[in-house]
Design an enzyme around this catalytic site. Sequence first.
Site, PDB file in Angstrom:
ATOM      1  N   GLY A 132       0.809  -1.198   0.000  1.00 16.55           N
ATOM      2  CA  GLY A 132       0.000   0.000   0.000  1.00 16.55           C
ATOM      3  C   GLY A 132       0.847   1.254   0.000  1.00 16.55           C
ATOM      4  O   GLY A 132       1.945   1.284   0.577  1.00 16.55           O
ATOM      5  N   SER A 133       0.367   2.307  -0.656  1.00 17.26           N
ATOM      6  CA  SER A 133       1.051   3.589  -0.595  1.00 17.26           C
ATOM      7  C   SER A 133       0.863   4.194   0.787  1.00 17.26           C
ATOM      8  O   SER A 133       0.023   3.770   1.573  1.00 17.26           O
ATOM      9  CB  SER A 133       0.485   4.522  -1.673  1.00 17.26           C
ATOM     10  OG  SER A 133       0.741   4.022  -2.967  1.00 17.26           O
ATOM     11  N   GLY A 134       1.674   5.196   1.088  1.00 13.56           N
ATOM     12  CA  GLY A 134       1.621   5.828   2.390  1.00 13.56           C
ATOM     13  C   GLY A 134       2.812   5.507   3.267  1.00 13.56           C
ATOM     14  O   GLY A 134       2.920   6.028   4.384  1.00 13.56           O
ATOM     15  N   HIS A 135       3.727   4.634   2.770  1.00 17.42           N
ATOM     16  CA  HIS A 135       4.910   4.245   3.540  1.00 17.42           C
ATOM     17  C   HIS A 135       6.193   4.780   2.901  1.00 17.42           C
ATOM     18  O   HIS A 135       7.283   4.274   3.175  1.00 17.42           O
ATOM     19  CB  HIS A 135       4.997   2.721   3.636  1.00 17.42           C
ATOM     20  CG  HIS A 135       3.778   2.077   4.188  1.00 17.42           C
ATOM     21  ND1 HIS A 135       3.272   2.397   5.430  1.00 17.42           N
ATOM     22  CD2 HIS A 135       2.929   1.145   3.666  1.00 17.42           C
ATOM     23  CE1 HIS A 135       2.173   1.685   5.661  1.00 17.42           C
ATOM     24  NE2 HIS A 135       1.944   0.917   4.594  1.00 17.42           N
ATOM     25  N   LYS A 148       5.765  -8.078   2.453  1.00 16.54           N
ATOM     26  CA  LYS A 148       5.512  -7.809   3.870  1.00 16.54           C
ATOM     27  C   LYS A 148       4.344  -8.661   4.335  1.00 16.54           C
ATOM     28  O   LYS A 148       3.395  -8.890   3.593  1.00 16.54           O
ATOM     29  CB  LYS A 148       5.191  -6.332   4.098  1.00 16.54           C
ATOM     30  CG  LYS A 148       6.311  -5.377   3.699  1.00 16.54           C
ATOM     31  CD  LYS A 148       6.068  -3.962   4.180  1.00 16.54           C
ATOM     32  CE  LYS A 148       4.743  -3.364   3.765  1.00 16.54           C
ATOM     33  NZ  LYS A 148       4.554  -3.310   2.296  1.00 16.54           N
ATOM     34  N   HIS A 160       0.240   0.747   9.845  1.00 22.38           N
ATOM     35  CA  HIS A 160      -1.055   1.253   9.385  1.00 22.38           C
ATOM     36  C   HIS A 160      -1.858   1.825  10.544  1.00 22.38           C
ATOM     37  O   HIS A 160      -3.048   2.087  10.409  1.00 22.38           O
ATOM     38  CB  HIS A 160      -1.863   0.139   8.710  1.00 22.38           C
ATOM     39  CG  HIS A 160      -1.118  -0.568   7.632  1.00 22.38           C
ATOM     40  ND1 HIS A 160      -0.463  -1.759   7.857  1.00 22.38           N
ATOM     41  CD2 HIS A 160      -0.913  -0.250   6.329  1.00 22.38           C
ATOM     42  CE1 HIS A 160       0.112  -2.145   6.727  1.00 22.38           C
ATOM     43  NE2 HIS A 160      -0.141  -1.252   5.794  1.00 22.38           N
TER      44      HIS A 160
END
Length: 330
Positions: A53-56, A104, A218
């Site tokens: 997922g994006s955001g990391h 992951k 998250h």
Amino acid sequence: MKMLINVAETVVADALRGMAAAHPELVVDVENRVVVRRDAPVAGKVALVSGGGSGHEPLHGGFVGPGMLDAACPGEVFTSPVPDQMVRAAAAVDSGRGVLFVVKNYTGDVLNFRMAEELAEDEGVQVASVLVDDDVAVRDSTFTAGRRGTGATLFVEKIAGAAAEEGMPLERVEAVARRVVASSRSFGVALSACSTPAKGGPTFELPDGELELGVGIHGEPGRERRAMMTSHEIADVAVDAVLADLQPELPVLVLVNGMGSTPLLELYGFGAEVRRVLDEREVAVARTLVGNYVTSLDMAGASVTLCQVDGELLRLWDAPVATAGLRWGR
């Protein structure tokens, strides 16, 4: 919440367009959500593909380049990429030597990469995969069966990436990656919640004056909440949690990782406390990396990752790397 975006629905596409503009050494397919090093496929080389997922950021797209990943698949914010992205990435970077998926340990990532592995092999691409599950805080948490995959992902992608760059065959690159996973543990602390563009506000409640020990990337719950602690006290808790599980007998790589909103002034101070604890516990430190590498949007806080290394793993860590998010020796 104020965010530097247009609309929530285009956040990932807009970021990818910006990455393409800033990094001509990458091929960024905005529509299909794949980031590839421009010289791929590299003849005679095993390829590494990761994603999530994006955001990391900079994980994973910021780690595409010589000495690390060959391709990355960004999903929507905190959402797994889909198998089609992974298959497209594998096909784009496969030189005939095979592809290693770095995954992951989150349920969506695991299921989608597993399906992609089957689809890619149906198309004649030899694929192996390694699962990163380094977070010692909790087991069987939200989105996860077993330990969560966090900061050690950077160690796996860098060290296995160097092994692939040296021309090691797929089975050896996979073995190196598995050694790094087995040798790494992490623990994170949140001082504030993160805010997703879709929600426009905090994803969980963390009262003023409290912190979350063992938080996930998250915003998943950790071990416990406590009243705010000093950097000295947080380092004691975080490092001891990692050491209790890892019990290193060799020198360690140290990653002091910001969650997205913690300034370097604080991270370096926290890093000094981490080093103090390791010195007190008589753990030798081989290398230290401080900065925002595996983030959680705008979360304030930090994580500590340790990886015990022998001579080979340290040599591969020190090998040159040239990516948007990590660069040395070139």
